[in-house]
Scaffold this active site. Structure first.
Site, PDB file in Angstrom:
ATOM      1  N   LYS A 177       0.884  -1.178   0.000  1.00 47.90           N
ATOM      2  CA  LYS A 177       0.000   0.000   0.000  1.00 47.90           C
ATOM      3  C   LYS A 177       0.915   1.220   0.000  1.00 47.90           C
ATOM      4  CE  LYS A 177      -1.786   3.010   1.984  1.00 47.90           C
ATOM      5  NZ  LYS A 177      -1.539   4.412   1.573  1.00 47.90           N
ATOM      6  N   SER A 231       5.627   7.810   9.332  1.00 46.69           N
ATOM      7  CA  SER A 231       5.778   8.688  10.489  1.00 46.69           C
ATOM      8  C   SER A 231       5.692   7.900  11.798  1.00 46.69           C
ATOM      9  CB  SER A 231       4.686   9.752  10.462  1.00 46.69           C
ATOM     10  OG  SER A 231       3.427   9.122  10.570  1.00 46.69           O
ATOM     11  N   THR A 232       6.234   8.487  12.836  1.00 51.71           N
ATOM     12  CA  THR A 232       6.238   7.824  14.138  1.00 51.71           C
ATOM     13  C   THR A 232       4.819   7.639  14.664  1.00 51.71           C
ATOM     14  OG1 THR A 232       8.464   8.581  14.620  1.00 51.71           O
ATOM     15  CG2 THR A 232       7.074   8.063  16.526  1.00 51.71           C
ATOM     16  N   GLY A 235       3.218   4.818  12.790  1.00 51.29           N
ATOM     17  CA  GLY A 235       3.964   3.606  13.145  1.00 51.29           C
ATOM     18  C   GLY A 235       3.559   3.055  14.507  1.00 51.29           C
ATOM     19  N   GLU A 252       9.944   1.530  10.406  1.00 51.33           N
ATOM     20  CA  GLU A 252      11.012   2.492  10.096  1.00 51.33           C
ATOM     21  C   GLU A 252      10.370   3.871  10.102  1.00 51.33           C
ATOM     22  OE1 GLU A 252      13.930   1.431   7.495  1.00 51.33           O
ATOM     23  OE2 GLU A 252      13.736  -0.696   7.885  1.00 51.33           O
ATOM     24  N   CYS A 286      14.182  11.032   5.849  1.00 48.13           N
ATOM     25  CA  CYS A 286      14.102  10.630   7.266  1.00 48.13           C
ATOM     26  C   CYS A 286      15.440  10.774   7.970  1.00 48.13           C
ATOM     27  CB  CYS A 286      13.573   9.205   7.367  1.00 48.13           C
ATOM     28  SG  CYS A 286      14.409   8.087   6.257  1.00 48.13           S
ATOM     29  N   GLU A 386      10.579  16.665  14.095  1.00 51.60           N
ATOM     30  CA  GLU A 386      10.921  16.416  12.697  1.00 51.60           C
ATOM     31  C   GLU A 386      10.180  17.421  11.820  1.00 51.60           C
ATOM     32  OE1 GLU A 386       9.373  12.842  10.714  1.00 51.60           O
ATOM     33  OE2 GLU A 386      11.378  12.491   9.931  1.00 51.60           O
TER      34      GLU A 386
HETATM   35  P1  NAD Z   1       2.717   8.605   7.065  1.00 54.72           P
HETATM   36  O1  NAD Z   1       2.982   7.905   8.345  1.00 54.72           O
HETATM   37  O2  NAD Z   1       1.719   9.693   7.051  1.00 54.72           O
HETATM   38  O3  NAD Z   1       2.245   7.565   5.962  1.00 54.72           O
HETATM   39  C1  NAD Z   1       3.018   6.424   5.647  1.00 54.72           C
HETATM   40  C2  NAD Z   1       2.110   5.373   5.038  1.00 54.72           C
HETATM   41  O4  NAD Z   1       1.197   4.918   6.043  1.00 54.72           O
HETATM   42  C3  NAD Z   1       1.255   5.884   3.879  1.00 54.72           C
HETATM   43  O5  NAD Z   1       1.175   4.883   2.894  1.00 54.72           O
HETATM   44  C4  NAD Z   1      -0.083   6.111   4.537  1.00 54.72           C
HETATM   45  O6  NAD Z   1      -1.178   6.054   3.636  1.00 54.72           O
HETATM   46  C5  NAD Z   1      -0.115   4.946   5.523  1.00 54.72           C
HETATM   47  N1  NAD Z   1      -1.055   5.120   6.648  1.00 54.72           N
HETATM   48  C6  NAD Z   1      -1.469   6.266   7.223  1.00 54.72           C
HETATM   49  N2  NAD Z   1      -2.341   5.997   8.222  1.00 54.72           N
HETATM   50  C7  NAD Z   1      -2.472   4.654   8.278  1.00 54.72           C
HETATM   51  C8  NAD Z   1      -3.216   3.764   9.100  1.00 54.72           C
HETATM   52  N3  NAD Z   1      -4.005   4.208  10.069  1.00 54.72           N
HETATM   53  N4  NAD Z   1      -3.085   2.434   8.901  1.00 54.72           N
HETATM   54  C9  NAD Z   1      -2.274   1.961   7.934  1.00 54.72           C
HETATM   55  N5  NAD Z   1      -1.563   2.752   7.114  1.00 54.72           N
HETATM   56  C10 NAD Z   1      -1.644   4.091   7.282  1.00 54.72           C
HETATM   57  O7  NAD Z   1       4.146   9.102   6.539  1.00 54.72           O
HETATM   58  P2  NAD Z   1       4.486   9.951   5.239  1.00 54.72           P
HETATM   59  O8  NAD Z   1       4.026  11.349   5.471  1.00 54.72           O
HETATM   60  O9  NAD Z   1       4.033   9.227   4.021  1.00 54.72           O
HETATM   61  O10 NAD Z   1       6.083   9.885   5.236  1.00 54.72           O
HETATM   62  C11 NAD Z   1       6.883  10.724   5.988  1.00 54.72           C
HETATM   63  C12 NAD Z   1       7.376  10.043   7.254  1.00 54.72           C
HETATM   64  O11 NAD Z   1       8.034   8.831   6.927  1.00 54.72           O
HETATM   65  C13 NAD Z   1       8.400  10.880   7.984  1.00 54.72           C
HETATM   66  O12 NAD Z   1       8.132  10.861   9.362  1.00 54.72           O
HETATM   67  C14 NAD Z   1       9.716  10.168   7.682  1.00 54.72           C
HETATM   68  O13 NAD Z   1      10.723  10.369   8.631  1.00 54.72           O
HETATM   69  C15 NAD Z   1       9.272   8.752   7.630  1.00 54.72           C
HETATM   70  N6  NAD Z   1      10.245   7.936   6.883  1.00 54.72           N
HETATM   71  C16 NAD Z   1      11.034   7.067   7.581  1.00 54.72           C
HETATM   72  C17 NAD Z   1      11.989   6.305   6.901  1.00 54.72           C
HETATM   73  C18 NAD Z   1      12.875   5.333   7.635  1.00 54.72           C
HETATM   74  O14 NAD Z   1      13.489   4.510   6.972  1.00 54.72           O
HETATM   75  N7  NAD Z   1      12.961   5.371   8.941  1.00 54.72           N
HETATM   76  C19 NAD Z   1      12.127   6.429   5.517  1.00 54.72           C
HETATM   77  C20 NAD Z   1      11.289   7.316   4.840  1.00 54.72           C
HETATM   78  C21 NAD Z   1      10.342   8.071   5.548  1.00 54.72           C
END
Ligand code: NAD
Length: 483
Positions: A177, A231-232, A235, A252, A286, A386
């Protein structure tokens, strides 16, 4: 490839299909604000179909010889490489990253990762243990079945492959997804998996909402593991749901990484590494070194050099090969990044580069002028949260103890680094920096053979390296009585 057109489907059970509800959403080019494509929006029913097809495909996949599976993955890597220029342009149009990064970094990383995991397929072994009495005891590594993969928009291509490759290498199917803001390259990667000859249903790609398709994937009883990057906050929610179902989740997550520059390091080298690592991908990275800690003797010089680079940075059309900084992913991201610049000014930090003026009237596209804050103190929001945009916070320090305390003073633990010519000090920092990825006199180097994971609120578990053999399989213990 259909993903290159303006009407994109789900990749489900080996076919390109509409969502069961017929729903669609638009994806927008952040450089222009114009609609790029209409994308099928997966429902919970689509997730259910994909998981079922994944189980059937995984059984087929597991019956193939390991060498045959490895060959198919090498073919998949070759197709990704062959379509590299198209994938790079698609990614740049979908989320704004400069084309030279999409082409020069993301495409080679995808290919290298697929090739590494193709090689790992033929090296997954069990063990025999020193069994008591007349028994033979051995272990086998079995696939989990179907992996639920959820990815962010900031590295849509690489993140998709970081999930697909280990899932397949360990004998699993995957339901991916991707983020709604950048689904096009993941959809293309689903199509290329089919073209490579991977069994139908082995790689399903279901663009859609996190709260619908993402949530359905996390809750689906047929999913044996979740591999999440994002995002945290999200996650933590996913970690809780996975633990309720007693399945593992690798997470991650976000970061607020510190790069520590000692007085014995070269200000020019530090400035150039910081500029590259912090402002590439518009700071939407990230592991961006968003906290720069500089020892007093070189503080002013490093700041002057970083500011000079930031002010000279070529911000603009990401499809132009000369562009260094593209647009932020959408208007909401720009509003959020700007709110941190406003907060930094209000907290008393010095805005040494960038602008505190409201960027929202600048049109078209979601461009944001890169910024540098100096005289930042540890308690400020711009030193703790962040920002996920091109905003650097620079903090001065004196001495090793102060540096390590400042560097570790965050809830996150994704990346950290030290610049020094003193080997002992470099090694002391490598030991005491509390983060999953440590760089000495460098930043951001990655390789599929090396694990990549965060500590504390940056998550746990890795999609890379040999740790994935444990993470994407189940270990079974077999006892055989010998008399
Ligand atoms: P996000 O957490 O908003 O979304 C990530 C994914 O989760 C998307 O596909 C989103 O649709 C899905 N999602 C959202 N709510 C959900 C739920 N309730 N259940 C299941 N899935 C859900 O993050 P983003 O804005 O897409 O990305 C940015 C974040 O990702 C930043 O915090 C960045 O630091 C982090 N990031 C971390 C790494 C790493 O390797 N640690 C790498 C890249 C990005």
């Amino acid at each position: 490839m259909e993903a290159l057109t303006d009407k994109v489907s789900l990749v489900l059970d080996g076919e390109l299909v509409e969502a069961s509800t017929g729903a669609r959403f638009d994806t927008v080019n952040p450089a222009t604000g114009a609609v790029l494509a209409s994308v099928a929006e997966a429902s919970a029913d689509d997730v259910d179909r994909a998981v079922r097809s994944g189980h059937a495909a995984a059984r087929k996949w597991q019956r193939m010889r390991p060498s045959q599976r490895a060959r198919l993955m090498v073919r998949y890597a070759a197709l990704v490489e062959q379509h590299g220029d198209e994938l790079a342009l698609l990614q740049t149009r979908d989320m704004g990253k400069p084309i030279r990064e999409s082409q020069g970094i993301d495409v080679p990383v995808m290919v290298e990762t697929l090739e590494y995991f193709a090689g790992l397929i033929t090296k997954i072994e069990g063990r025999t243990t020193p069994a008591p009495g007349r028994f033979l005891n051995y272990t086998v590594r079995e696939p989990i079945g179907v992996i639920g993969a959820i990815t962010p928009w900031n590295f849509p291509a690489v993140q998709a492959i970081w999930k697909i490759a280990p899932s397949l290498a360990m004998g699993n199917a995957v339901v991916l997804k991707p983020a709604q803001l950048a689904p096009l390259v993941p959809a293309a990667l689903g199509e290329l998996a089919l073209e490579a000859g991977l069994p139908a249903g082995l790689v399903n790609v279901l663009p859609g909402r996190g709260s619908v398709a993402g949530n359905a994937l996390v809750e689906h009883p047929g999913v044996g593991k979740i591999s999440f990057t994002g995002s945290t906050d999200v996650g933590r929610q996913i970690g809780r749901s996975a633990s309720d179902r007693l399945i593992t989740a690798s997470l991650e997550l976000g970061g607020k990484s510190a790069l520590v520059a000692f007085g014995d390091s070269s200000p020019a080298v530090v400035a150039s590494v910081v500029f590259q690592a912090m402002y590439s991908n518009q700071g939407e990275t990230c592991t961006a070194p968003s906290r720069l800690l500089v020892e007093r003797p070189i503080y002013d010089e490093v700041i002057a050099l970083v500011v000079e680079k930031v002010e000279a940075a070529r911000v603009g059309n990401p499809e132009d090969r000369e562009t260094e900084i593209g647009p932020l992913v959408d208007a909401a991201a720009r509003t959020s990044v700007h709110s941190y610049v406003t907060a930094g000014v209000a907290e008393g930090a010095t805005l040494a580069a960038g602008s505190a003026a409201d960027p929202s009237s600048a049109a078209p596209g979601f461009f944001y002028q890169p910024a540098v804050f100096t005289d930042v103190t540890a308690g400020m929001r711009i030193a703790q949260e962040e920002i996920f945009g091109p905003v650097l916070s620079v903090l001065p320090f004196e001495g090793e103890d102060a540096a390590i305390a400042l560097a570790n003073d965050t809830i996150y633990g994704l990346g950290a680094g030290v610049f020094t010519r003193d080997v002992g000090r470099a090694l002391r920092f490598a030991q005491t920096l509390d983060a999953g990825n440590i760089w000495v006199n460098s930043w951001g180097v990655l390789n599929p053979a090396s694990p990549y994971s965060g500590f504390r609120f940056s998550g746990h578990g890795s999609d890379l390296g040999q740790a994935t053999i444990d993470a994407f399989t189940k270990e079974k213990s077999v006892w055989v009585r010998l008399d």
